[in-house]
Design a protein around this motif. Sequence first.
Motif, PDB file in Angstrom:
ATOM      1  N   TYR A  68       0.823  -1.211  -0.135  1.00  0.00           N
ATOM      2  CA  TYR A  68      -0.098   0.045  -0.187  1.00  0.00           C
ATOM      3  C   TYR A  68       0.769   1.250   0.085  1.00  0.00           C
ATOM      4  O   TYR A  68       0.618   2.163  -0.864  1.00  0.00           O
ATOM      5  CB  TYR A  68      -1.288   0.004   1.201  1.00  0.00           C
ATOM      6  CG  TYR A  68      -1.903   1.223   1.160  1.00  0.00           C
ATOM      7  CD1 TYR A  68      -2.929   1.173   0.508  1.00  0.00           C
ATOM      8  CD2 TYR A  68      -1.536   2.550   1.732  1.00  0.00           C
ATOM      9  CE1 TYR A  68      -3.640   2.327   0.421  1.00  0.00           C
ATOM     10  CE2 TYR A  68      -2.283   3.573   1.684  1.00  0.00           C
ATOM     11  CZ  TYR A  68      -3.600   3.583   1.058  1.00  0.00           C
ATOM     12  OH  TYR A  68      -4.335   4.425   1.044  1.00  0.00           O
ATOM     13  N   ASN A  83      -3.592  -1.983   8.129  1.00  0.00           N
ATOM     14  CA  ASN A  83      -3.827  -2.708   6.988  1.00  0.00           C
ATOM     15  C   ASN A  83      -4.412  -1.600   6.077  1.00  0.00           C
ATOM     16  O   ASN A  83      -5.650  -1.241   5.912  1.00  0.00           O
ATOM     17  CB  ASN A  83      -4.589  -3.867   6.708  1.00  0.00           C
ATOM     18  CG  ASN A  83      -4.892  -4.446   5.486  1.00  0.00           C
ATOM     19  OD1 ASN A  83      -4.933  -3.892   4.555  1.00  0.00           O
ATOM     20  ND2 ASN A  83      -4.556  -5.625   5.190  1.00  0.00           N
ATOM     21  N   TYR A  91      -4.756  -0.777   3.121  1.00  0.00           N
ATOM     22  CA  TYR A  91      -5.838  -0.935   1.945  1.00  0.00           C
ATOM     23  C   TYR A  91      -7.044  -1.118   2.348  1.00  0.00           C
ATOM     24  O   TYR A  91      -8.054  -0.565   1.822  1.00  0.00           O
ATOM     25  CB  TYR A  91      -5.322  -2.450   1.076  1.00  0.00           C
ATOM     26  CG  TYR A  91      -4.430  -2.123  -0.110  1.00  0.00           C
ATOM     27  CD1 TYR A  91      -4.924  -1.376  -1.220  1.00  0.00           C
ATOM     28  CD2 TYR A  91      -3.083  -2.700  -0.022  1.00  0.00           C
ATOM     29  CE1 TYR A  91      -3.833  -1.333  -2.319  1.00  0.00           C
ATOM     30  CE2 TYR A  91      -2.279  -2.469  -1.037  1.00  0.00           C
ATOM     31  CZ  TYR A  91      -2.622  -1.694  -2.131  1.00  0.00           C
ATOM     32  OH  TYR A  91      -1.906  -1.739  -2.889  1.00  0.00           O
ATOM     33  N   SER A 136     -10.565   1.319   1.869  1.00  0.00           N
ATOM     34  CA  SER A 136     -11.833   0.813   1.555  1.00  0.00           C
ATOM     35  C   SER A 136     -12.879   0.877   2.314  1.00  0.00           C
ATOM     36  O   SER A 136     -14.126   1.208   2.201  1.00  0.00           O
ATOM     37  CB  SER A 136     -11.585  -0.754   1.092  1.00  0.00           C
ATOM     38  OG  SER A 136     -12.711  -1.471   0.862  1.00  0.00           O
ATOM     39  N   ASN A 174     -11.917  -9.213   2.004  1.00  0.00           N
ATOM     40  CA  ASN A 174     -10.460  -8.679   1.943  1.00  0.00           C
ATOM     41  C   ASN A 174     -10.407  -8.755   3.590  1.00  0.00           C
ATOM     42  O   ASN A 174      -9.000  -9.037   4.167  1.00  0.00           O
ATOM     43  CB  ASN A 174     -10.293  -7.433   1.359  1.00  0.00           C
ATOM     44  CG  ASN A 174     -10.210  -7.340  -0.005  1.00  0.00           C
ATOM     45  OD1 ASN A 174     -11.157  -7.079  -0.816  1.00  0.00           O
ATOM     46  ND2 ASN A 174      -8.970  -7.618  -0.559  1.00  0.00           N
ATOM     47  N   TYR A 207      -7.447 -10.962   5.583  1.00  0.00           N
ATOM     48  CA  TYR A 207      -6.634 -10.150   6.504  1.00  0.00           C
ATOM     49  C   TYR A 207      -6.324 -11.075   7.846  1.00  0.00           C
ATOM     50  O   TYR A 207      -5.124 -11.235   8.147  1.00  0.00           O
ATOM     51  CB  TYR A 207      -6.880  -8.533   6.556  1.00  0.00           C
ATOM     52  CG  TYR A 207      -6.260  -8.056   7.820  1.00  0.00           C
ATOM     53  CD1 TYR A 207      -5.146  -7.638   7.675  1.00  0.00           C
ATOM     54  CD2 TYR A 207      -7.177  -7.659   8.917  1.00  0.00           C
ATOM     55  CE1 TYR A 207      -4.795  -7.111   8.959  1.00  0.00           C
ATOM     56  CE2 TYR A 207      -6.704  -7.293  10.090  1.00  0.00           C
ATOM     57  CZ  TYR A 207      -5.364  -6.935   9.928  1.00  0.00           C
ATOM     58  OH  TYR A 207      -4.899  -6.337  11.145  1.00  0.00           O
ATOM     59  N   ASP A 259      -3.448 -11.983  -1.828  1.00  0.00           N
ATOM     60  CA  ASP A 259      -3.869 -10.767  -1.461  1.00  0.00           C
ATOM     61  C   ASP A 259      -3.357  -9.894  -2.300  1.00  0.00           C
ATOM     62  O   ASP A 259      -4.160  -8.775  -2.470  1.00  0.00           O
ATOM     63  CB  ASP A 259      -3.211 -10.598   0.155  1.00  0.00           C
ATOM     64  CG  ASP A 259      -3.694  -9.554   0.808  1.00  0.00           C
ATOM     65  OD1 ASP A 259      -4.709  -9.004   0.734  1.00  0.00           O
ATOM     66  OD2 ASP A 259      -2.617  -8.951   1.720  1.00  0.00           O
ATOM     67  N   SER A 270      -5.588  -9.811  -5.480  1.00  0.00           N
ATOM     68  CA  SER A 270      -6.920  -9.126  -5.114  1.00  0.00           C
ATOM     69  C   SER A 270      -6.715  -7.687  -5.275  1.00  0.00           C
ATOM     70  O   SER A 270      -7.765  -7.008  -5.838  1.00  0.00           O
ATOM     71  CB  SER A 270      -7.526  -9.777  -4.134  1.00  0.00           C
ATOM     72  OG  SER A 270      -6.902  -8.977  -2.935  1.00  0.00           O
ATOM     73  N   LYS A 271      -5.636  -7.038  -4.655  1.00  0.00           N
ATOM     74  CA  LYS A 271      -5.579  -5.810  -4.582  1.00  0.00           C
ATOM     75  C   LYS A 271      -5.323  -4.857  -5.890  1.00  0.00           C
ATOM     76  O   LYS A 271      -5.662  -3.672  -6.073  1.00  0.00           O
ATOM     77  CB  LYS A 271      -4.630  -5.018  -3.802  1.00  0.00           C
ATOM     78  CG  LYS A 271      -4.895  -5.565  -2.212  1.00  0.00           C
ATOM     79  CD  LYS A 271      -3.827  -5.524  -1.261  1.00  0.00           C
ATOM     80  CE  LYS A 271      -4.236  -5.723   0.297  1.00  0.00           C
ATOM     81  NZ  LYS A 271      -3.157  -6.113   1.237  1.00  0.00           N
ATOM     82  N   THR A 272      -4.782  -5.649  -6.857  1.00  0.00           N
ATOM     83  CA  THR A 272      -4.441  -5.098  -8.335  1.00  0.00           C
ATOM     84  C   THR A 272      -5.554  -5.671  -9.028  1.00  0.00           C
ATOM     85  O   THR A 272      -5.491  -5.173 -10.271  1.00  0.00           O
ATOM     86  CB  THR A 272      -3.170  -5.783  -8.747  1.00  0.00           C
ATOM     87  OG1 THR A 272      -3.114  -6.992  -8.561  1.00  0.00           O
ATOM     88  CG2 THR A 272      -1.956  -5.152  -7.759  1.00  0.00           C
TER      89      THR A 272
END
Length: 332
Positions: free
Chosen positions: A31, A167, A169, A173, A235, A239, A308, A311-313
């Motif tokens: 991040y 975290n 991200y 969100s 997510n 985490y 992880d 999924s963030k990209t």
Amino acid sequence: MRELSAINLLSELDKVIPEERLILLLGEEPYLKDQIIQKFSEKIFGEKINDFDFIKLASIELTVPEYINFITTQPFSNYKLVVIKNAEDLPRQILSDILKQSIPEFTKVILITSKEINTTRADAIIIKDYTLPMNQVEVWIEKKARENGKIISKEATRELIKRLDTNFYLLSSEIKKLSMYIEDRKEIRIEDVKAIVKEIPEDDIFDFVDAIMFDKREKALNLLDYFLKSNNQENIVLYQILRTFSTYLIVNDLKNKEKHNLKEINDYLKNIFGTYLRRQTLEEIVRNLDKINISTILKQYVYLTELDVKSKTGEIDLPLALRNFVLTKLAA
């Protein structure tokens, strides 16, 4: 050469573009790495980004001549920004040759790798530290709320940190979700956080990780279905799973390598995560570590960490990927 923390570099970028031409982002924290790239982009280009001067390179296909061409071609604006992601995938010799190349004064190169890099070049900034003091995490959350047109109470801020730790991200969100949830109201309150940011009971997460480690596929699938009943919580689920796997790895190191007792281990975990584990849970972790090869836990942790990141990209559908993980990685 300067070695800075990520937060110090971001603070510097609020004021000026650093003189150094090579920025090395080392380690696993995606991040704040993305935030640094975004801040460089905003500082250099403002709202006028063009693909000629902002170049993102796939390291696995990169050659030294291509790299030299990208960094030395004159920009259309004042600066050129070249970002090389996943530099750990580069052959060692190519990476070494890239690091030796002179960078023109109109180019900034950001090289991102999960591995350690040693360099003595004077025009480099090295980032290894992505930690934030807790008071700065609270300031960051308040800033994110303002970006969404809201303010957030101190109690709500602390509840967010309690549920999501640092975290970034997830925090970003969930702040966006909370801002939409309260509609026309200006302030995000603690009751909003409790309503929107789900917290899966610790025992359930440990049961799921136990099922993963000991190949209890049916139990793992049932728990995963239970976790994912609420929409858009995948997510947070991942985490908490990763945090539990990392707890196992930390306990293994402290007990078997450094020979700490349970109280010392729990004190250490409190310093990292902000809360103690229940003694019963910690004792169960120790018993499980005696039954399973630590390399198995590490492989599962690494695989889930890759999910992880992907999924963030936006590379994967996370709920489907988690289900496939249980189905394909565990015995029937």
